[in-house]
Write an enzyme that holds these catalytic residues in place. Structure first.
Site, PDB file in Angstrom:
ATOM      1  N   CYS A 129       0.766  -1.324   0.004  1.00 52.09           N
ATOM      2  CA  CYS A 129      -0.188   0.008   0.028  1.00 52.09           C
ATOM      3  C   CYS A 129       0.943   1.234   0.031  1.00 52.09           C
ATOM      4  O   CYS A 129       0.440   2.257  -0.040  1.00 52.09           O
ATOM      5  CB  CYS A 129      -0.725   0.136   1.460  1.00 52.09           C
ATOM      6  SG  CYS A 129      -2.021  -1.306   1.394  1.00 52.09           S
ATOM      7  N   LYS A 296      -9.367 -13.057  -8.355  1.00 57.34           N
ATOM      8  CA  LYS A 296      -8.747 -11.815  -8.113  1.00 57.34           C
ATOM      9  C   LYS A 296      -7.249 -12.056  -8.873  1.00 57.34           C
ATOM     10  O   LYS A 296      -6.856 -13.228  -8.745  1.00 57.34           O
ATOM     11  CB  LYS A 296      -8.494 -11.480  -6.702  1.00 57.34           C
ATOM     12  CG  LYS A 296      -7.882 -10.082  -6.076  1.00 57.34           C
ATOM     13  CD  LYS A 296      -7.813  -9.838  -5.011  1.00 57.34           C
ATOM     14  CE  LYS A 296      -6.948  -8.422  -4.966  1.00 57.34           C
ATOM     15  NZ  LYS A 296      -6.343  -8.086  -3.542  1.00 57.34           N
ATOM     16  N   LYS A 299       0.006 -12.453  -8.817  1.00 52.68           N
ATOM     17  CA  LYS A 299       1.213 -13.131  -9.822  1.00 52.68           C
ATOM     18  C   LYS A 299       1.256 -14.505  -8.890  1.00 52.68           C
ATOM     19  O   LYS A 299       1.624 -15.559  -9.727  1.00 52.68           O
ATOM     20  CB  LYS A 299       2.591 -12.421  -9.191  1.00 52.68           C
ATOM     21  CG  LYS A 299       2.641 -11.087 -10.037  1.00 52.68           C
ATOM     22  CD  LYS A 299       4.172 -10.679  -9.540  1.00 52.68           C
ATOM     23  CE  LYS A 299       4.405  -9.327 -10.256  1.00 52.68           C
ATOM     24  NZ  LYS A 299       5.294  -8.407  -9.719  1.00 52.68           N
TER      25      LYS A 299
END
Ligand code: MSP
Length: 517
Positions: A129, A296, A299
């Site tokens: 974030c 979702k 990776k």
């Protein structure tokens, strides 16, 4: 409307672009192109966010310098946007010299006026974030709820921004401007977050975060990446030297962003702007997230899809179909999904079967019965006119509320109405019965409406729209407010050999191959 300044979020360059990034740039491009049909001066800004611990760590893992990583990946974003016909005016990189200097000046100004102060601090930092998290927002296992990673305990002497000083002014602004945060249902979430805000750390110790803009006169500290990133919206248009562009374009008409970064845009950014004594942007539009086959993208799951791979897999000569599909994939502000099968089905149905075929059939009949000529007697009061001009107004209203998918549905419903009109009036039967004048009127009615449709679909599918407009001899630059029901000119419109399909159905064999990948 004398100008329209629109921006996207700037993407982190620790990886290549995926279709989530593409979704946002497509929405913004569709908005920008729509507004270009209502206003002469649209300015569209996008770019990349290149500083911070995340980039520093990824570069170290790859054994290259952060700048090398940024250069490599920023180019991938530029290439992807080119392939998607994202027609921006400016691409800002936060490592651009002018931006770095401007951010240093902004920071210095805020220190000098007392909005930024030094303070020792210990907190939980999530590098995903790029911010400190409140312990009460962590999952039961103490993980960041977005990135599902354990935040790092950071203990540093940092600079702090007096966010609390601006709390009441921001609450007031949100309450007095119900369309500041769009869609409106997100405003409550922000008002709740505002309840327990604290002053925020706006620098990191250089010993921990080397890859950042240095604080002027304090070589030990790097400026917090969100101050750096958010400032792009003003530095790109010349805030630092109060350029003419800055005076013309600021405040932004809309910042288009994802729902995950709403707090930064509707709390931090307004507070920085208030501290700088600048007006706030008119709207912040938070779109939803795109999943892949309802999952979702990540990776670790290996399901990250690049936008250019979709174009390649379906062997598409331009990005129109993908742009259309993405733009209508979710109601305003809600999450959407990408799947190969649904993509193929939807664009074949809407763009090929409904819209493309209608134009093709109508022009072919005009050639067959009238040698491609629109005769003066074919012009009369168009039974579809009211619906068509009504649709233009409805589409404008949807765009003003960032309802891009909803506007798309209206356009397709106009196409359906035109198809139904052809079906009901059966111009081929009229021709057979010798009612040539009526037949010509029906065809002209439909062609006049197709001009309006080309204009409305242009923001989503610029190539298809240009192809349609060319065959209709229609000027695609016509402003929406100048559209009438009388758009095709009387006289020879087209030769048989100039009639071209505007969209070829996606080849099912190719599409199958792609979904097996
Ligand atoms: N660098 C910050 C933004 C700074 S803006 C001053 C950032 N970068 S990001 O690369 O993580 O995300 C860029 C944009 O892409 C954000 O608006 C984010 O919401 C959006 N998306 C990233 N993944 C997404 C999906 N899967 N779906 C839709 N949008 C998504 O945040």
């Amino acid at each position: 409307m004398d100008k329209y300044y629109i921006t996207t979020a700037i993407d982190y360059v620790n990886g290549a672009p995926h279709i989530g990034h593409a979704y946002e740039k497509i929405l913004t491009d569709v908005l920008a192109r729509h507004y270009s049909l209502r206003c002469d001066d649209v300015y569209f800004l996008t770019g990349t966010d290149e500083h911070g611990i995340k980039i520093q760590k990824t570069a170290a893992e790859k054994g290259i310098t952060p700048k090398e990583l940024c250069d490599e990946n920023a180019q991938k974003f530029k290439d992807a946007w080119k392939a998607l016909d994202i027609d921006y005016n400016k691409f800002i990189r936060t490592t651009d010299d002018y931006h770095e200097k401007a951010v240093q000046h902004i920071f210095k100004k805020l220190v000098e006026q007392g909005d930024i102060y030094k303070h020792s601090y210990e907190g939980l930092y999530c590098s995903g974030c790029e911010c400190f998290l409140n312990p009460k927002d962590l999952t039961e296992d103490g993980l960041c709820p977005t990135h599902l990673k354990k935040p790092e305990v950071v203990s540093e002497e940092n600079y702090f921004f007096k966010l609390t000083k601006y709390k009441d002014a921001i609450i007031k602004h949100i309450k007095e401007h119900p369309d500041f945060i769009m869609p409106e249902f997100r405003a409550n979430e922000v008002l709740n977050q505002l309840e327990d805000i604290q002053d925020i750390s706006v620098s990191r110790a250089k010993s921990n975060v080397k890859w950042g803009i240095e604080v002027l006169d304090d070589t030990e500290q790097s400026i917090y990446v969100w101050i750096d990133a958010l400032s792009n919206y003003i530095t790109a248009i010349g805030y630092d030297d109060m350029s003419e562009d800055f005076k013309k374009y600021w405040p932004a008409d809309v910042h288009v962003i994802g729902k995950d970064i709403l707090k930064f845009h509707s709390i931090y950014w307004p507070a920085f702007l208030l501290a700088l004594n600048l007006p706030l942007p008119k709207h912040i539009f938070a779109h939803g997230w795109i999943t892949i086959d309802e999952t979702k993208m990540s990776k670790s799951l290996g399901n990250v899809v690049s936008p250019t791979s979709v174009l390649e897999n379906f062997n598409m000569e331009n990005a129109d179909a993908f742009r259309y599909y993405m733009a209508v994939s979710a109601p305003c502000g809600r999450d959407g999904n990408y799947s190969d099968d649904d993509f193929k089905e939807k664009v074949n149905a809407h763009l090929a079967n409904s819209m493309g075929n209608l134009l093709n059939r109508t022009l072919s009949m005009l050639v067959k019965y009238f040698d491609g000529e629109v005769k003066p007697e074919f012009k009369h009061e168009n039974p579809l006119g009211k619906k068509a001009l009504g649709t233009v107004q409805i589409v404008k209203n949807h765009f003003d509320r960032f309802e891009i998918s909803e506007a798309g549905t209206e356009i397709i419903s106009l196409v359906d109405a035109a198809n139904k009109y052809v079906q009901d009036t059966a111009p081929w039967t009229l021709a057979k019965e010798g009612k040539l004048n009526e037949c010509g009127q029906v065809l002209t009615d439909v062609l006049d409406i197709m001009c309006i449709i080309s204009s409305l679909i242009y923001p989503y599918c610029p190539n298809i729209a240009q192809n349609m407009a060319r065959q209709l001899s229609f000027n695609l630059k016509t402003k929406l407010d100048d559209l009438t029901c009388n758009n095709v000119k009387v006289g020879k419109l087209i030769e048989k050999e100039d009639i071209k399909p505007v969209f070829l159905r996606l080849d099912s064999e190719l599409a199958d191959k792609s979904s097996k990948k």
